[in-house]
Design a protein around this motif. Structure first.
Motif, short mmCIF file in Angstrom:
data_model
loop_
_atom_site.label_atom_id
_atom_site.label_comp_id
_atom_site.label_asym_id
_atom_site.label_seq_id
_atom_site.Cartn_x
_atom_site.Cartn_y
_atom_site.Cartn_z
N ARG A 139 0.84 -1.20 0.00
CA ARG A 139 0.00 0.00 0.00
C ARG A 139 0.87 1.24 0.00
O ARG A 139 0.52 2.27 -0.58
CB ARG A 139 -0.92 -0.02 1.23
CG ARG A 139 -1.78 1.23 1.32
CD ARG A 139 -2.96 1.09 2.23
NE ARG A 139 -3.64 2.37 2.39
CZ ARG A 139 -4.45 2.90 1.48
NH1 ARG A 139 -4.69 2.26 0.36
NH2 ARG A 139 -5.02 4.06 1.69
N ARG A 140 2.01 1.13 0.64
CA ARG A 140 2.95 2.26 0.65
C ARG A 140 3.34 2.64 -0.77
O ARG A 140 3.35 3.82 -1.14
CB ARG A 140 4.18 1.84 1.46
CG ARG A 140 5.27 2.88 1.57
CD ARG A 140 6.48 2.25 2.26
NE ARG A 140 7.63 3.14 2.27
CZ ARG A 140 7.94 3.94 3.27
NH1 ARG A 140 7.19 3.98 4.34
NH2 ARG A 140 9.00 4.72 3.21
N SER A 141 3.65 1.64 -1.58
CA SER A 141 4.02 1.92 -2.97
C SER A 141 2.84 2.49 -3.74
O SER A 141 3.01 3.36 -4.60
CB SER A 141 4.50 0.63 -3.67
OG SER A 141 5.70 0.20 -3.10
N PHE A 142 1.65 1.98 -3.43
CA PHE A 142 0.45 2.48 -4.08
C PHE A 142 0.25 3.97 -3.78
O PHE A 142 0.00 4.79 -4.66
CB PHE A 142 -0.76 1.66 -3.62
CG PHE A 142 -2.09 2.22 -4.04
CD1 PHE A 142 -2.40 2.37 -5.39
CD2 PHE A 142 -3.03 2.60 -3.09
CE1 PHE A 142 -3.64 2.90 -5.77
CE2 PHE A 142 -4.25 3.12 -3.47
CZ PHE A 142 -4.55 3.27 -4.81
N LYS A 167 2.51 6.03 -2.78
CA LYS A 167 3.60 6.78 -3.40
C LYS A 167 3.28 7.04 -4.88
O LYS A 167 3.48 8.15 -5.39
CB LYS A 167 4.91 5.99 -3.29
CG LYS A 167 6.09 6.75 -3.87
CD LYS A 167 7.35 5.92 -3.82
CE LYS A 167 7.30 4.85 -4.88
NZ LYS A 167 8.55 4.08 -4.95
N PHE A 168 2.76 6.03 -5.54
CA PHE A 168 2.38 6.19 -6.95
C PHE A 168 1.35 7.32 -7.08
O PHE A 168 1.45 8.16 -7.99
CB PHE A 168 1.79 4.88 -7.47
CG PHE A 168 1.07 5.02 -8.79
CD1 PHE A 168 1.79 5.04 -9.97
CD2 PHE A 168 -0.31 5.14 -8.84
CE1 PHE A 168 1.14 5.18 -11.19
CE2 PHE A 168 -0.97 5.28 -10.05
CZ PHE A 168 -0.24 5.29 -11.23
N GLN A 210 11.24 9.75 -7.48
CA GLN A 210 10.54 9.17 -6.33
C GLN A 210 9.94 7.82 -6.69
O GLN A 210 10.02 6.87 -5.92
CB GLN A 210 9.44 10.12 -5.86
CG GLN A 210 9.95 11.36 -5.18
CD GLN A 210 10.69 11.03 -3.90
OE1 GLN A 210 11.92 10.94 -3.89
NE2 GLN A 210 9.98 10.83 -2.84
N LEU A 211 9.32 7.73 -7.86
CA LEU A 211 8.66 6.50 -8.26
C LEU A 211 9.64 5.34 -8.35
O LEU A 211 9.31 4.20 -8.06
CB LEU A 211 7.99 6.69 -9.63
CG LEU A 211 7.19 5.52 -10.19
CD1 LEU A 211 6.09 5.13 -9.23
CD2 LEU A 211 6.62 5.87 -11.54
N PRO A 262 11.80 2.74 -3.98
CA PRO A 262 10.74 2.13 -3.19
C PRO A 262 10.67 2.60 -1.75
O PRO A 262 9.68 2.42 -1.09
CB PRO A 262 11.06 0.62 -3.26
CG PRO A 262 12.50 0.55 -3.63
CD PRO A 262 12.79 1.76 -4.44
N ASP A 263 11.73 3.22 -1.22
CA ASP A 263 11.75 3.55 0.20
C ASP A 263 11.07 4.86 0.53
O ASP A 263 10.77 5.13 1.68
CB ASP A 263 13.20 3.66 0.71
CG ASP A 263 13.90 2.34 0.55
OD1 ASP A 263 15.13 2.35 0.46
OD2 ASP A 263 13.21 1.32 0.50
N LYS A 264 10.87 5.71 -0.44
CA LYS A 264 10.38 7.04 -0.13
C LYS A 264 8.98 7.26 -0.68
O LYS A 264 8.66 6.82 -1.76
CB LYS A 264 11.33 8.09 -0.69
CG LYS A 264 12.72 8.00 -0.07
CD LYS A 264 13.62 9.05 -0.64
CE LYS A 264 15.01 8.94 -0.02
NZ LYS A 264 15.94 9.90 -0.61
N MET A 265 8.19 8.00 0.08
CA MET A 265 6.81 8.22 -0.32
C MET A 265 6.54 9.63 -0.78
O MET A 265 5.71 9.87 -1.62
CB MET A 265 5.86 7.93 0.84
CG MET A 265 5.72 6.49 1.17
SD MET A 265 4.60 6.30 2.55
CE MET A 265 3.12 6.99 1.90
N GLU A 266 7.21 10.58 -0.18
CA GLU A 266 6.82 11.97 -0.37
C GLU A 266 7.35 12.53 -1.68
O GLU A 266 8.46 12.26 -2.08
CB GLU A 266 7.36 12.82 0.78
CG GLU A 266 6.88 12.36 2.14
CD GLU A 266 5.37 12.44 2.25
OE1 GLU A 266 4.78 13.35 1.69
OE2 GLU A 266 4.79 11.57 2.91
#
Ligand code: SF4
Length: 373
Positions: free
Chosen positions: A17-20, A22-23, A355-356, A359-363
């Motif tokens: 979900r984190r990756s989602f 972030k996307f 960012q995309l 994988p470690d960062k969301m913002e």
């Protein structure tokens, strides 16, 4: 897949979900929306919905389909396109012959789909130069557009006629928007179109229920609103008068400006410097070749190695004189000095895609976000 939400599809593919999220933030940045829109995009994509998609191919090389399929890894972007139920795509669908034709007929009868068109449409001699199942491309397009919500012309052939329309245009090739006049048409030119821009267009449609803002040529501003030249990493060399003069010369090896080698970046609007191609691996200027203006109408007529006509880069009187390199330049060249920078859009897209790929960062950085106008 077609009855599940994007969130379910993401889970089924083992994407967190984190990756989602972030996307979704990245898509907001790409679409030049503020960060708050990331939440709205996530909410919209998580809702169960099924938007059918009908994809037609006419006079083309299937390059846009290939670009879409040739990603090195499954991405959330690909899943977004999976959630769109691809009811008909003659290149990739398993069905063939009458079975395929029935799928198309059923999808069109049901209506409410996004119609994606790849390739130009021949109109000379009654349209005989492209027929499928005994029907002309003109006829098929007219039928499919009638019940579509909107039409996406993907790639330069569909958007502007492309290579088939180049002189002498023996098949009477036309673009989609020349023939479809009773439906919204959005152009995603490029040779091929960058799959990232298709994904962002789809995300915008799914989130807001409408197509993104477009320029006078029906291109979405988020992807075609900035000139390549204004965001080019070689721009400093242009401004200093440092030009590649021959392939593999010293300037080429140093990464100098490719204008003298025919680069059309000064007359081309596209977000290549920000998003690159093939998961942002590279793009023509990064690879050492000039831009060929593939997102502009009539680019085949420009002459690959002819210099672009500079009309908007006259040196302002406030600019410092051009720094002359050791070798002498022609009078024309010494008169070339860069215009306005216009870096914001490119920086936003670049930051978003960096960012995309992490994988470690969301913002998405604040600098990469701009309010939707
Ligand atoms: S002419 Fe081409 S290579 Fe040179 S700065 Fe402009 S876009 Fe970049």
């Amino acid at each position: 897949m077609s009855d599940s939400s994007l969130e379910q599809a993401v889970r089924e593919r083992g994407i967190s979900r984190r990756s989602f999220l972030k996307f979704c933030a990245v898509m907001a940045g790409t679409l030049a929306l503020s960060s708050s829109y990331g939440t709205r995009i996530a909410k919209a994509l998580a809702a169960p919905k099924r938007t059918p998609l009908v994809w037609l191919e006419f006079q083309d090389c299937a390059g846009n389909t290939e670009a879409l399929l040739r990603s090195s890894r499954p991405t959330v972007g690909e899943i977004v396109l999976d959630v769109l139920s691809v009811d008909y795509h003659e290149t990739i669908m398993a069905a063939a012959g009458t079975q395929a034709e029935k799928s198309k007929k059923d999808a069109i009868a049901a209506g409410g789909y996004l119609l994606v068109v790849e390739g130009s449409i021949p109109t000379a001699d009654g349209g005989v130069y492209c027929t499928i199942g005994g029907r002309t491309a003109m006829d098929i397009l007219s039928e499919a557009a009638a019940n579509a919500i909107a039409v996406v012309a993907i790639g330069s052939c569909a958007a502007f006629g492309g290579l088939p329309k180049a002189n002498p245009n023996p098949t009477g090739a036309k673009s989609v928007m020349e023939l479809v006049t009773n439906k919204p048409v959005i152009n995603l030119p490029g040779c091929p179109c960058n799959a990232v821009n298709l994904t962002a267009t789809v995300v915008h449609f799914l989130t807001f229920g409408e197509l993104p803002k477009m320029d006078s040529q029906n291109r979405p501003l988020f992807a075609y609103g900035a000139r390549i030249h204004d965001n080019c990493p070689r721009r400093g060399h242009f401004d200093r008068g440092e030009f590649v003069r021959a392939w593999d010369d010293d300037g080429h090896r140093k990464g100098w400006c490719l204008y003298q080698m025919g680069c059309k970046g000064p007359v081309t609007f596209h977000n290549c410097p920000a998003v690159g191609y093939n998961d942002n691996t590279s793009w023509p200027i990064k690879a050492g070749h000039g831009c060929i203006a593939c997102s502009e109408a009539g680019f085949w007529e420009l002459g690959l190695y002819n210099k672009a006509k500079l009309q908007e880069f006259a040196p302002p009187s406030t600019y410092a004189p051009v720094q002359m390199p050791v070798q002498s330049l022609s009078p024309t060249t010494t008169a070339i000095v860069g215009g306005a920078a216009g870096l914001a859009v490119g920086a936003a897209g670049a930051a978003a895609y960096i960012q995309l790929s992490k994988p470690d960062k969301m913002e998405v950085p604040e600098s990469a976000q701009a309010e939707k106008k």
